[in-house]
Design an enzyme around this catalytic site. Sequence first.
Site, PDB file in Angstrom:
ATOM      1  N   PRO A 372       0.849  -1.202   0.000  1.00 57.72           N
ATOM      2  CA  PRO A 372       0.000   0.000   0.000  1.00 57.72           C
ATOM      3  C   PRO A 372       0.876   1.240   0.000  1.00 57.72           C
ATOM      4  CG  PRO A 372      -0.017  -1.066   2.164  1.00 57.72           C
ATOM      5  CD  PRO A 372       0.745  -1.970   1.254  1.00 57.72           C
ATOM      6  N   THR A 374       1.197   5.384  -0.315  1.00 58.08           N
ATOM      7  CA  THR A 374       0.482   6.649  -0.230  1.00 58.08           C
ATOM      8  C   THR A 374       0.752   7.496  -1.467  1.00 58.08           C
ATOM      9  OG1 THR A 374       0.722   6.571   2.171  1.00 58.08           O
ATOM     10  CG2 THR A 374       0.097   8.675   1.215  1.00 58.08           C
ATOM     11  N   CYS A 457       3.814   3.693   9.363  1.00 54.03           N
ATOM     12  CA  CYS A 457       3.916   5.035   8.783  1.00 54.03           C
ATOM     13  C   CYS A 457       4.783   5.917   9.673  1.00 54.03           C
ATOM     14  CB  CYS A 457       2.533   5.655   8.622  1.00 54.03           C
ATOM     15  SG  CYS A 457       2.575   7.297   7.881  1.00 54.03           S
ATOM     16  N   ASN A 559       9.879  -6.862   3.506  1.00 52.91           N
ATOM     17  CA  ASN A 559       9.758  -5.692   2.636  1.00 52.91           C
ATOM     18  C   ASN A 559      11.009  -4.833   2.783  1.00 52.91           C
ATOM     19  OD1 ASN A 559       8.222  -2.537   2.995  1.00 52.91           O
ATOM     20  ND2 ASN A 559       8.603  -3.504   1.036  1.00 52.91           N
ATOM     21  N   ASP A 561      14.083  -2.862  -0.221  1.00 55.96           N
ATOM     22  CA  ASP A 561      15.260  -2.886  -1.101  1.00 55.96           C
ATOM     23  C   ASP A 561      15.255  -4.010  -2.130  1.00 55.96           C
ATOM     24  OD1 ASP A 561      16.031  -0.777   0.431  1.00 55.96           O
ATOM     25  OD2 ASP A 561      17.587  -1.838   1.532  1.00 55.96           O
ATOM     26  N   ALA A 583       7.586  -2.346  -2.773  1.00 53.88           N
ATOM     27  CA  ALA A 583       7.127  -0.975  -2.587  1.00 53.88           C
ATOM     28  C   ALA A 583       7.853  -0.039  -3.550  1.00 53.88           C
ATOM     29  CB  ALA A 583       7.335  -0.553  -1.130  1.00 53.88           C
ATOM     30  N   ARG A 584       8.982   0.555  -3.106  1.00 48.77           N
ATOM     31  CA  ARG A 584       9.721   1.457  -3.996  1.00 48.77           C
ATOM     32  C   ARG A 584      10.212   0.746  -5.254  1.00 48.77           C
ATOM     33  NH1 ARG A 584      14.488   4.316  -1.150  1.00 48.77           N
ATOM     34  NH2 ARG A 584      14.617   2.313  -0.095  1.00 48.77           N
TER      35      ARG A 584
END
Length: 713
Positions: A372, A374, A457, A559, A561, A583-584
């Site tokens: 997820p 943002t 977060c 999660n 890298d 993610a990234r």
Amino acid sequence: MATQEASPALCNESTADAIQNSNKNTSATDLPELQEEAKSDTPKDSQPSDTFGKKGYASIKKEFLLTDYKPSLSSEYISSEMKSKIVAKEEKVSDNLSQDRNENEDGDSCDNEESEPPQKKAKLKGRNKQRPRNERIEAKDKLCPAIKENRECKFAGNCKFNHDKQDFMSKKLPEIDGNCYVFDTFGYCQFGLTCRFARNHLADDLQNLVKDEVYEKMKSKKKFLNELDGDTRQKLWKKKYNFKRADAVTKDVQKNFRGWGDKESGKEKSWKETFQCDLTNNSNTPKCNTTSSANELNSELLSHESDRGAPLALNKQDTTKVPSPCDSESQNSKSEEASNRYMGCITDEEIIRIRPDENKKVDLKNKLYLAPLTTVGNLPFRRICKGLGAEVTCGEMALVTQLLKAKQSEWSLIKRHPCEDIFGVQVCGSYPDTMTRCAQLLTETCSVDFIDINCGCPIDLIYRKGCGSALMGKATKLEQICRSMIGVMGSTPLTVKLRKGVFDDRNVAHQIIPRLRDAGVELVTVHGRSREQRYTRQADWDYISQCAIAGAPMPVFGNGDILSFEEANLHMETHGVGGVMLARGALIKPWLFTEIKEQRHWDISSSERLDILRDFSNFGLEHWGSDYQGVENTRRFLLEWLSFLHRYIPVGVLEQVPQRINERPPYYIGRNDLETLMASANCADWVKISEMLLGPVPPNFRFLPKHKANAYQ
């Protein structure tokens, strides 16, 4: 709007121009100090041997390296706060220089030891807060929705919108070249005259056209799921939504939960007994063994089911004859009585809660999970990732207090596209009562496969309210929240996303995970950084492995890298995780899902990357609309994504494969003009790419990236 790829010969002649600032109105000479700032923060590319294989930088083949490129900073793409700081520092430096010059002329210059230390450079780091908004169209220049739909406006002369179609068309911005994606896909564009591609579906008399065959085929298909209906919105606004079930569960957990290691008989008290007692009017007098208590409970449940629109008893007069659930004799005849009163499948989960081990199991193990995200993890971006191989998707973080207030902007974060076959909603809150109410609301009104609690977060605004990563410092409260939410979610699983901890020197995730497992949480994801680290330094996968051992047999995802299939394989094989969350890595390289599935490095071409961006633009027009506001929303989110996407280095350009997520790309040219343009870290070049897909930007358009580091070149 298609873009032609240039030949390598043309590319070699225009490499510097393609990357340098394209803004004609602003240059680095406007603020000389900015140019010095950019030079000081730039790697020494003038020495090829220094850049080639330099620590912290990706290894680029020598023929693609730029050895004499000097970046210039465009003042338009930094915040006004940073401008004022740099200008003030520039004035101070000039004053000091003039003062030193005067002192030298008088022969009173100070020794070096007594002179002031050199001024610190204003570093372009952190977030650009209070970013400027682009101009909005005034109401008088907008077409009335009723006129757009060929209806009579009920406000008549008091309407604040424009009712003259010809006048609106004369003031409308020029239309964008190309076909209307909404019209071609669904056979009808609901934006009519206001659509920026209106020429495709307007008749000479300005009437909106319909493709009958396509429209008949698509009208029964839902565009999006989890849209808040008007009746539920009104109940939430007026605080009339029935949350008695959530309140009873929260009170029950508060009464019986004593925290870590409590296995006393009070904790094992019958769920049925406590739930019935809490629903009676007089909670001080237990009525669990009386027939009236059961009848009152049944009435509460029936009224609650009526509010939800669920099937009720066929014969309402028999509801007064329901025997007490605590009576052994009536228990024997329970199934017979129920069969006379109900049609279809009979369950007792409203009276006897489902134990955690009875919850529906969503098999997420070894599946590719899109985190997820943002802002950038919006519905169009998730559709892109689904098409490229993502298997599990989750909506953007939503605040429970805003969901309970029926705030439309917050409910838009949990919309689901039909292509998302395994979809979850991530919620953020700090209190058991509001979190439990939100869990009940989501499971009753939305289509979700799981609900995720955000405990990672790091944003200060969230942390100070006790949400996000602050919950990791309140493990008992977090466990209470999980137990309460599970009590109202029925068969919907609950998952949690954590960081290592709040502070760098104190990891606590391995202590929290067993408590969450015992509370009934189905899956935990661990981001291998602390809250203090934010996104700096490398993720600690050894600690994630420790968390996976602590959480067994519950699956623990890792999660952090991951930017290649080799890294995903390494973590899956050596760190004992049940899966990986991207993610990234997915923002920089959304085709990473394809690479992991096919176990290969995809040397994707610039034209293929442009096709992905075009799909995102089309999905955005479908999601946010094809009128002025919808096009500009799509453009803004596209630019936010490009602030990550430009960091990708093509496989054919790399000297050493794969690219690492923490390696900074040096200045280089691509294999054609388009690839060079996509590699630019200049905001002005991102705007160029958006104009290829969404037409020219409107007058006085401004875009400021979320992070200052993206705008310094």
